[in-house]
Motif scaffolding. Structure first.
Motif, PDB file in Angstrom:
ATOM      1  N   ARG B 119     -39.893 201.684  14.118  1.00 58.32           N
ATOM      2  CA  ARG B 119     -38.710 202.490  14.413  1.00 58.32           C
ATOM      3  C   ARG B 119     -37.480 201.598  14.367  1.00 58.32           C
ATOM      4  O   ARG B 119     -37.599 200.374  14.286  1.00 58.32           O
ATOM      5  CB  ARG B 119     -38.852 203.156  15.780  1.00 58.32           C
ATOM      6  CG  ARG B 119     -38.903 202.186  16.942  1.00 58.32           C
ATOM      7  CD  ARG B 119     -39.076 202.903  18.283  1.00 58.32           C
ATOM      8  NE  ARG B 119     -38.666 202.047  19.382  1.00 58.32           N
ATOM      9  CZ  ARG B 119     -38.737 202.380  20.661  1.00 58.32           C
ATOM     10  NH1 ARG B 119     -39.217 203.563  21.003  1.00 58.32           N
ATOM     11  NH2 ARG B 119     -38.339 201.556  21.598  1.00 58.32           N
ATOM     12  N   ALA B 120     -36.310 202.231  14.433  1.00 58.55           N
ATOM     13  CA  ALA B 120     -35.069 201.482  14.253  1.00 58.55           C
ATOM     14  C   ALA B 120     -34.818 200.482  15.372  1.00 58.55           C
ATOM     15  O   ALA B 120     -34.276 199.406  15.135  1.00 58.55           O
ATOM     16  CB  ALA B 120     -33.894 202.453  14.154  1.00 58.55           C
ATOM     17  N   VAL B 121     -35.220 200.829  16.606  1.00 56.98           N
ATOM     18  CA  VAL B 121     -34.860 199.964  17.734  1.00 56.98           C
ATOM     19  C   VAL B 121     -36.080 199.262  18.328  1.00 56.98           C
ATOM     20  O   VAL B 121     -37.188 199.783  18.287  1.00 56.98           O
ATOM     21  CB  VAL B 121     -34.104 200.746  18.833  1.00 56.98           C
ATOM     22  CG1 VAL B 121     -32.877 201.414  18.259  1.00 56.98           C
ATOM     23  CG2 VAL B 121     -35.001 201.765  19.494  1.00 56.98           C
ATOM     24  N   PRO B 122     -35.875 198.070  18.879  1.00 56.13           N
ATOM     25  CA  PRO B 122     -37.001 197.311  19.432  1.00 56.13           C
ATOM     26  C   PRO B 122     -37.628 198.035  20.629  1.00 56.13           C
ATOM     27  O   PRO B 122     -36.973 198.845  21.276  1.00 56.13           O
ATOM     28  CB  PRO B 122     -36.372 195.996  19.870  1.00 56.13           C
ATOM     29  CG  PRO B 122     -34.905 196.174  19.830  1.00 56.13           C
ATOM     30  CD  PRO B 122     -34.595 197.351  18.980  1.00 56.13           C
ATOM     31  N   PRO B 123     -38.898 197.751  20.912  1.00 53.87           N
ATOM     32  CA  PRO B 123     -39.565 198.415  22.023  1.00 53.87           C
ATOM     33  C   PRO B 123     -39.091 197.864  23.362  1.00 53.87           C
ATOM     34  O   PRO B 123     -38.924 196.658  23.522  1.00 53.87           O
ATOM     35  CB  PRO B 123     -41.036 198.075  21.807  1.00 53.87           C
ATOM     36  CG  PRO B 123     -41.034 196.803  21.028  1.00 53.87           C
ATOM     37  CD  PRO B 123     -39.782 196.809  20.198  1.00 53.87           C
ATOM     38  N   ALA B 124     -38.868 198.763  24.345  1.00 51.73           N
ATOM     39  CA  ALA B 124     -38.560 198.315  25.708  1.00 51.73           C
ATOM     40  C   ALA B 124     -39.848 198.424  26.522  1.00 51.73           C
ATOM     41  O   ALA B 124     -40.255 197.479  27.183  1.00 51.73           O
ATOM     42  CB  ALA B 124     -37.468 199.177  26.322  1.00 51.73           C
ATOM     43  N   LEU B 125     -40.498 199.582  26.433  1.00 52.29           N
ATOM     44  CA  LEU B 125     -41.710 199.817  27.226  1.00 52.29           C
ATOM     45  C   LEU B 125     -42.888 199.009  26.706  1.00 52.29           C
ATOM     46  O   LEU B 125     -43.815 198.723  27.444  1.00 52.29           O
ATOM     47  CB  LEU B 125     -42.076 201.302  27.194  1.00 52.29           C
ATOM     48  CG  LEU B 125     -41.503 202.131  28.327  1.00 52.29           C
ATOM     49  CD1 LEU B 125     -41.562 203.609  28.014  1.00 52.29           C
ATOM     50  CD2 LEU B 125     -42.276 201.838  29.611  1.00 52.29           C
ATOM     51  N   GLU B 126     -42.904 198.662  25.401  1.00 48.19           N
ATOM     52  CA  GLU B 126     -44.074 198.000  24.847  1.00 48.19           C
ATOM     53  C   GLU B 126     -43.759 196.623  24.286  1.00 48.19           C
ATOM     54  O   GLU B 126     -44.468 196.135  23.404  1.00 48.19           O
ATOM     55  CB  GLU B 126     -44.701 198.889  23.780  1.00 48.19           C
ATOM     56  CG  GLU B 126     -44.978 200.266  24.369  1.00 48.19           C
ATOM     57  CD  GLU B 126     -45.902 201.081  23.509  1.00 48.19           C
ATOM     58  OE1 GLU B 126     -47.113 201.017  23.737  1.00 48.19           O
ATOM     59  OE2 GLU B 126     -45.398 201.755  22.600  1.00 48.19           O
ATOM     60  N   ARG B 134     -38.733 197.292  11.630  1.00 51.69           N
ATOM     61  CA  ARG B 134     -37.634 198.243  11.502  1.00 51.69           C
ATOM     62  C   ARG B 134     -37.748 199.096  10.245  1.00 51.69           C
ATOM     63  O   ARG B 134     -37.470 200.279  10.245  1.00 51.69           O
ATOM     64  CB  ARG B 134     -36.349 197.422  11.331  1.00 51.69           C
ATOM     65  CG  ARG B 134     -35.272 197.705  12.323  1.00 51.69           C
ATOM     66  CD  ARG B 134     -34.205 196.609  12.112  1.00 51.69           C
ATOM     67  NE  ARG B 134     -33.530 196.350  13.344  1.00 51.69           N
ATOM     68  CZ  ARG B 134     -32.481 197.064  13.788  1.00 51.69           C
ATOM     69  NH1 ARG B 134     -31.977 198.062  13.081  1.00 51.69           N
ATOM     70  NH2 ARG B 134     -31.935 196.778  14.942  1.00 51.69           N
TER      71      ARG B 134
END
Lengths: 253, 253
Positions: B119-126, B134
């Motif tokens: 996805r376009a944005v980096p993972p926060a939860l994972e 990207r």
């Protein structure tokens, strides 16, 4: 400056919750300080979110409003994500806020997911991300019992003593319990929830699932309109704020 | 004392990998020290695992052998988990080792999963649990190209320079690429893998998925029998050791 709507994801573990605190870092503070840097100034303006999650609660579709420059959504997202690092908070999508829209008051529904790891041994890979319940739970029983909570009720039995809402009346639109392997998922949706309402409902559903309470007891607990009638508050670590609905929908990109 | 087989799960983030290191904590060391405490003595005996994962690689079904007292599987599991705390390593199941069985040499197949957050944005939860790519990936193209790697081949192109295996010949039994939402899952199985083989195959499959390489290039890379022909090594954080097969199966409980 323009009011923007940001869709954000965060890992709740390192934070004191959404709301700014005197002692300890809150998600609100990190978002406000990143936005101030994107605006190129030191002045911090307030971020308003659709929901104020407690310490340790996670989010994958929280909506936040805050003042930001007039740039493209792509540049706002990239700039915010640059300044949010290294905190586990990211902007997934964003858009300029429609006229008169408010992240909190315009929301017509909010959704949460609660995840239980239902196995003999504690989680290693998902520590801090699920509630570990050792006792075998019957998800079918939990689901059936959950349906008695749907609709417009006085939810005083599932309301935190610190809850600041004026009324304990809420309308629960959806509450489903399913099992996938050793995970139990509780999905719920309402226009709004009382403080700790989801975690308190999950605590009581687990009583039914483990066989300590007969399913009809959940209706009695609701009728009692007393927090003392319900079971424990499920821990924050299993809770995820999953999404908000606005009408009309936000043109997030 | 008896030789036990333990099925363990671990979060690879805080460790230097499976194998004991002079500088930094390894999973092997934590398991050996917990087992010594369960035995009630200071003497540490060696733990042997089905696979030696690198720093940052996770496991959900690693099999380990080590000397432990003659107790019930329930008591061994509880005692080990008590002494493994607070490390993110848990014993899921266990059993006394069958005669002549060896965790490493008796394994007839090993499985790994690789997870890409696409996805376009980096993972926060994972964060630390997936590889963030990207560029939009075509999982169908990746899957089709992957099938050319199945079977008995010289995998030198996908072998780390530090690999200590005598032969670069391996038989790849299964390699599947699927998408679920913004996640791409690569599942693979073989009797054994070369050092970094899974991560190197994933690195090259991503080249195909993003459209930088035509699918037939993967067969050319394999034929080249040279590490220089393949793409980068995918990062450790997306890799999970998922299971081992023994024949006969271990009576884990």
């Amino acid at each position: 400056m323009t009011l923007w709507a940001l869709e954000i994801e965060y890992d709740g573990r390192p934070f004191m919750g959404w709301q700014r605190q005197k002692h300890g870092l809150a998600i609100q503070q990190v978002v406000e300080e990143a936005a101030a840097r994107v605006r190129g100034g030191a002045e911090v303006t307030e971020a308003v979110s659709a929901g104020r999650t407690d310490a340790g609660v996670h989010a994958m579709g929280m909506i936040v409003q805050i003042e930001l420059p007039e740039l493209t959504p792509f540049r706002i997202r990239e700039a915010m994500n640059f300044h949010l690092k290294p905190n586990p908070i990211v902007v997934l999508r964003c858009c300029p806020a429609p006229d008169g829209w408010n992240a909190r008051f315009s929301a017509t529904s909010r959704s949460y997911r609660y995840i239980i790891s239902n196995r003999a041994v504690p989680p290693a890979l998902e520590a801090g991300r699920v509630w570990h319940v050792r006792q075998k739970l019957d998800a079918g029983l939990m689901h059936d019992a959950a349906q008695t909570l749907l609709g417009h009720h006085d939810f005083s039995s599932f309301r935190a003593s610190a809850c600041q809402a004026k009324s304990p009346m809420r309308t629960l639109d959806f509450l489903a319990v399913t099992r996938e392997g050793d995970k139990i998922y509780v999905e719920t949706r309402a226009r709004s929830f009382l403080h700790h309402q989801v975690r308190n409902m999950v605590g009581s559903l687990v009583k039914v699932g483990e066989g300590s309470w007969p399913a009809p007891k959940l209706a009695e607990v609701l009728d009692a309109k007393s927090r003392a009638a319900a079971s424990v508050t499920a821990p924050a670590e299993g809770l995820y704020f999953t999404g908000v609905v606005y009408d009309p929908a936000l043109p997030l990109e």
